[in-house]
Write a protein that holds these residues in place. Sequence first.
Motif: not given
Length: 249
Positions: A160-162, A41-49, A194-199, A168-169
Motif C-alpha cells: 500500500a505504501r509503495n 509498470s511496462r507501460a510507464l517504462k515504455a513512455l519513459a524510454e 515515470l521510471f521511479s513510479a514504474s520501479e 504521488a510521483i
Amino acid sequence: MQTERDQLLLTVRNLARFHREHEKFYSESPFHDVIRLQRNSRALKALAERWSVVAPSGETSLSPFAGASDLNDDRATETLGILFMEGGGEPAEITNLKRDLSALGEANRAIGQWLASAMSAAWDMLEALLSYPELADLLAERHRIVSNDWQCASTAELIARNLDRAVAILGRVDFTPAALRADLTAHRVVPRYLFSASEMLDYAADLAAHSAVLTHENERRWRIFHERVDQMVGAADTPGGNEIRPEGR
C-alpha cells in the motif's frame, strides 16, 4: 454437555478447516495483482524510454483526435490503451491508472491491518494448545502459519505504501501534450518520474508474489494440523476418549 476442552478443540478444528480453504484463495489471488502491476509498470517504462530520446513534434493536425506522434508509444497503447491526442488533455487511461492504483493500495492497507489484528489474536489463542501433548510435535507448524500470515499483513501494508507513493510521483507529472512537449525541450524530468513510479510498482508486484508464496507454504501445515485435531475430536467422541486431555486436567 460440552466441556471447555471440547469447545476449544472444536474451535481449533473449525479454524483449521475454514481458514485453510480461505488461504487457498489468497495463495493465488495476489498473482492477479502481480500481472496487473507489471503491465502498468511496462507501460510507464515504455513512455519513459520514448520521452527520454524523442524530439517534440512540430506537426499540426486538422483533427483534435489525431494521435500525438511524438508522445505515443505503441507498447503503452497496446498494453493499457494509453493514447495522447493533439487536442486532448491527460489521457483517460492515465487518470484511470492512478485511480486504480490508489484503490489497490487502499485495499492492501485494509487487508494488512485486519490480518495483523487477526494474527495477534490467533497467536495469543494458540498458547492454550501448549497443554495438549497430542499436539506437541505440531506446535511449531501451527505457529508458523500465523507467522507467515503476519508477514503477509506487513507485506500488504508495505504494498500500500509503495502504491501510494507511486501515485504521488505520477501526480507530479502534467500529462497534457503541451506540458509534456515543454519538458521534452527542457530538462526531461518527466521520464525520470515515470521510471521511479514504474520501479515502485515493480517492487509492489514482487511483494505481492512473495505474499502468495508465504500463504502457499501454509497448505501442508494446515493439512497435517487439521488431520491431527480431527483425530483428537473423534477420540473424544468415542467411549474411553477422555484419555485425550490437556495436561493438568
